[in-house]
Design an enzyme around this catalytic site. Structure first.
Site, PDB file in Angstrom:
ATOM      1  N   GLN A  52       0.851  -1.190   0.000  1.00  0.00           N
ATOM      2  CA  GLN A  52       0.000   0.000   0.000  1.00  0.00           C
ATOM      3  C   GLN A  52       0.886   1.239   0.000  1.00  0.00           C
ATOM      4  O   GLN A  52       1.972   1.231   0.562  1.00  0.00           O
ATOM      5  CB  GLN A  52      -0.917   0.050   1.239  1.00  0.00           C
ATOM      6  N   ARG A  53       0.365   2.307  -0.581  1.00  0.00           N
ATOM      7  CA  ARG A  53       1.155   3.533  -0.724  1.00  0.00           C
ATOM      8  C   ARG A  53       1.821   3.933   0.599  1.00  0.00           C
ATOM      9  O   ARG A  53       3.008   4.257   0.638  1.00  0.00           O
ATOM     10  CB  ARG A  53       0.261   4.666  -1.242  1.00  0.00           C
TER      11      ARG A  53
END
Ligand code: G3D
Ligand code: MG
Length: 180
Positions: free
Chosen positions: A61-62
């Protein structure tokens, strides 16, 4: 080869939802029906033909990507996993991969790319992904093995991993390590 040289650390990265955890579970012979998003990391050890492969699967995830560098140390091979059907985020994927490849400690590193989810209709071909990732325009191309696969149908995964490891260990029987 000494015992230590027969043990390899492989780091598996890529955007979230690419299929990293599914691949890891498949390698380990586990059921892939229930996979939750990875918030930290998973590690599995796989024994094959006398090699001990420690495979690290780190959340993509970012918000987690800045932690990837914490896992670089002593890594023998980087496995980059791509969701071949995620057209929308292919540029994001290209950017993240390219930013890893200019990391000083990863320049010239051995790299294995899985163009995963080839079973999905609308998946980009491995060639199209290779182009989208702009691997050939990298000024110092990393040593790349590139493979289309599907974690769900199990196509090509093990063969590719083992071929790659064989080439990584190379003629002098020593795994190539990233310098950190
Ligand atoms: P990640 O660890 O990279 O974040 P996951 O990705 O392993 O959690 O997988 C994300 C979703 O993609 C999962 O579906 C998983 O079943 C699916 N997936 C993984 N590999 C493949 C593949 O090769 N083909 C197809 N068709 N799907 C795949 P859910 O529905 O649980 O989100
Ligand atoms: Mg995961």
């Amino acid at each position: 080869m000494k015992q230590k040289e027969r043990e390899l650390r492989l780091l598996m990265l890529g955007l979230d939802n690419a299929g990293k955890t599914t691949i890891l579970k498949k390698f380990n012979g586990e059921d892939i029906d229930t996979i939750s998003p990875t918030l930290g990391f998973n590690i599995k050890t796989l024994e094959h033909r006398g090699f001990k492969l420690n495979i690290w699967d780190v959340g993509g995830q970012r918000s987690l990507r800045s932690y990837w560098r914490n896992y670089f140390e002593s890594t023998d091979g980087l496995i980059w996993v791509v969701d071949s059907a995620d057209h929308q985020r292919m540029q994001d994927c290209q950017r993240e991969l390219q930013s890893l490849l200019v990391e000083e400690c990863l320049v010239g590193a051995t790299l294995l790319i899985f163009a995963n989810k080839q079973d999905l209709p609308g998946a980009l071909s491995s060639n199209a992904i290779r182009e989208a990732l702009e691997l050939d325009s990298n000024p110092q191309p990393p040593l790349v093995a590139f493979q289309g696969c599907s974690a769900v149908t199990w196509e090509n995964l093990i063969k590719c991993l083992l071929d790659h490891i064989a080439s990584m260990i190379g003629n002098n029987n020593t795994p190539k390590r990233f310098a950190v």
